[in-house]
Design a protein around this motif. Sequence first.
Motif, mmCIF file in Angstrom:
data_model
loop_
_atom_site.group_PDB
_atom_site.id
_atom_site.type_symbol
_atom_site.label_atom_id
_atom_site.label_comp_id
_atom_site.label_asym_id
_atom_site.label_seq_id
_atom_site.Cartn_x
_atom_site.Cartn_y
_atom_site.Cartn_z
ATOM 1 N N ASN A 298 56.451 36.582 30.231
ATOM 2 C CA ASN A 298 55.579 35.483 30.369
ATOM 3 C C ASN A 298 55.400 35.185 31.754
ATOM 4 O O ASN A 298 54.870 34.175 31.943
ATOM 5 N N SER A 299 55.958 36.025 32.627
ATOM 6 C CA SER A 299 55.802 35.639 34.105
ATOM 7 C C SER A 299 54.786 36.316 34.794
ATOM 8 O O SER A 299 54.303 37.593 34.250
ATOM 9 N N TYR A 300 54.310 36.003 36.022
ATOM 10 C CA TYR A 300 53.082 36.723 36.808
ATOM 11 C C TYR A 300 53.192 36.571 38.124
ATOM 12 O O TYR A 300 53.671 35.764 38.426
ATOM 13 N N VAL A 301 52.819 37.698 38.966
ATOM 14 C CA VAL A 301 52.794 37.584 40.227
ATOM 15 C C VAL A 301 51.530 38.077 40.593
ATOM 16 O O VAL A 301 51.149 39.124 40.265
ATOM 17 N N GLN A 302 50.733 37.378 41.713
ATOM 18 C CA GLN A 302 49.503 37.801 42.105
ATOM 19 C C GLN A 302 49.546 39.221 42.825
ATOM 20 O O GLN A 302 50.360 39.333 43.514
ATOM 21 N N SER A 303 48.541 39.853 42.393
ATOM 22 C CA SER A 303 48.598 41.238 43.471
ATOM 23 C C SER A 303 47.451 41.121 44.419
ATOM 24 O O SER A 303 46.503 40.360 44.116
ATOM 25 N N LEU A 304 47.835 41.359 45.543
ATOM 26 C CA LEU A 304 46.802 41.343 46.766
ATOM 27 C C LEU A 304 45.658 42.290 46.743
ATOM 28 O O LEU A 304 44.748 42.090 47.526
ATOM 29 N N PRO B 13 43.633 35.081 36.104
ATOM 30 C CA PRO B 13 43.079 36.320 36.440
ATOM 31 C C PRO B 13 44.021 37.376 36.139
ATOM 32 O O PRO B 13 45.079 37.136 36.622
ATOM 33 N N PHE B 14 43.728 38.356 35.567
ATOM 34 C CA PHE B 14 44.441 39.467 35.182
ATOM 35 C C PHE B 14 45.803 39.263 34.451
ATOM 36 O O PHE B 14 46.891 40.003 34.565
ATOM 37 N N PHE B 15 46.001 38.053 33.761
ATOM 38 C CA PHE B 15 47.134 37.689 33.090
ATOM 39 C C PHE B 15 46.687 37.130 31.830
ATOM 40 O O PHE B 15 46.406 37.856 30.819
ATOM 41 N N LYS B 16 46.996 35.769 31.629
ATOM 42 C CA LYS B 16 46.814 35.132 30.358
ATOM 43 C C LYS B 16 46.494 33.620 30.481
ATOM 44 O O LYS B 16 46.527 33.156 31.677
ATOM 45 N N SER C 133 52.181 33.990 50.370
ATOM 46 C CA SER C 133 51.044 33.225 49.693
ATOM 47 C C SER C 133 50.764 33.633 48.388
ATOM 48 O O SER C 133 49.649 33.371 47.688
ATOM 49 N N ARG C 134 51.640 34.708 47.894
ATOM 50 C CA ARG C 134 51.240 34.953 46.348
ATOM 51 C C ARG C 134 51.437 34.066 45.327
ATOM 52 O O ARG C 134 52.502 33.222 45.754
ATOM 53 N N ASP C 135 50.457 33.986 44.667
ATOM 54 C CA ASP C 135 50.854 33.123 43.413
ATOM 55 C C ASP C 135 51.763 33.466 42.426
ATOM 56 O O ASP C 135 51.930 34.811 42.032
ATOM 57 N N VAL C 136 52.611 32.671 41.795
ATOM 58 C CA VAL C 136 53.869 33.128 41.027
ATOM 59 C C VAL C 136 53.722 32.093 40.054
ATOM 60 O O VAL C 136 53.908 30.937 40.012
ATOM 61 N N LEU C 137 53.949 32.607 38.559
ATOM 62 C CA LEU C 137 54.053 31.987 37.420
ATOM 63 C C LEU C 137 55.377 32.210 36.915
ATOM 64 O O LEU C 137 55.556 33.637 36.310
#
Length: 424
Positions: A381-387, A246-249, A292-296
């Motif tokens: 192409n990296s992503y970090v979840q927003s809380l 979500p909110f990424f790709k 606990s943030r998801d990190v890609l």
Amino acid sequence: MYLFLLQGLTRLLLTKIPFFKEVILISFSCEKCGYQNNEIQRGGQTDEKGVRVVLHVQTTEDLNRQVVKSDYTAVRIPKLDFEIPSQSQKGEVTTIEGLIDRSVKGLEQDQDRRREENPETAAQIDTFIDKLKQLKEVDEPFTMVSILILEDISGNTCVENPREPQRDLGCETTQFVRTREQDHILGIYTSSELGAESQEGDGLLKSLEEGQFPLEQLEKEVLQFQTNCPECSAPCQTNMKLTDIPFFKQVVIMATNCEICGYRTNEVKTGGGIEPRGLHIEINVTGIDDFSRDVLKSETCSLLIPELDLEVGPAALGGRFSTVEGILTAMRDQIISGGGMFGDSADTHLKERFQMFFKDMDKVIRGEKHVTLVLDDPAGNSYVQSLTPPTPDDGLKITHYERTFDQNEELGLNDIKVENYEES
């Protein structure tokens, strides 16, 4: 290589038979009951043509010729009107005498019961067994009327030439083109037979009706393919799934699990191309929620913790999907497994510095020390979840920037021409 199965032992050996090809020898034995078995499988691809071997047995020495036969080898002795059909026996390495002995052993099975239930049939089989045994005495050569013929549609059969590399005067080997039915037995089909638009409608691949298999259903499927474990080289399975963050790709998640040595790995690849601009992300790690943030993390993303003066290059951890806590733990484990610099021969001051570093790293992982985790990805192409989506997250700072010439060069973008590429 040894594989333990129940109470028996199976041995596998990849070897090459001189003047033939690579094969896999399989041997099984059970110490408990004494059962033994061996077979052979091809180690390469199926030949384009089948093979027919006609052997003239002139002397008892010819009975000692080694024979390599596959599962698809048919053996015929026209003189006795005797045939071992294709796929009735497993492939094996044996001799001409061994072929005859195995046939005799097979016919002798249940003979005692036949003599009681059907004496006439048992007597006929006994007579035929005697004829087979007489062939081993070579009282008369296997003439053109009584030759031994081995025919293999897979082309993986050969008879030893005792005069190698000279010509074998007692053996004739010819190749033949397989029929359509024989190709199908081997699992070989033409593109038209595999095609979805088969006029007869009997193609292996059927065309899908509209709406029969939507994209949403495909994205839910977990694809599996066979590979080898990078640690022990044993066959294992890799699972691959296409998913949306979500909110990424869209990304591709791949996971490998080896049941032999227990090795596990996971890898993430982005489903799209390189973004127009680079990406710089700063995460303020101050509490449990931040862990606990998801990190890609993509394969082109480097990591930095300024408070610890720690920087990890993009190739160190590869692409992975984890959490902030998982990334920090992986960074620590990567440094520990990096080499023998922490051994007894290491410099005392160096060992003390690393001991202090690991104490600080452990404090960060336990949440006792606040730090900033920086992800810098030139490919974006990296992503970090927003809380707090979709509102801005105070603990997350995202910056897009123009790549430098060196960064574009490393990504291979400087030499790419996507417009008017036909011009010099």
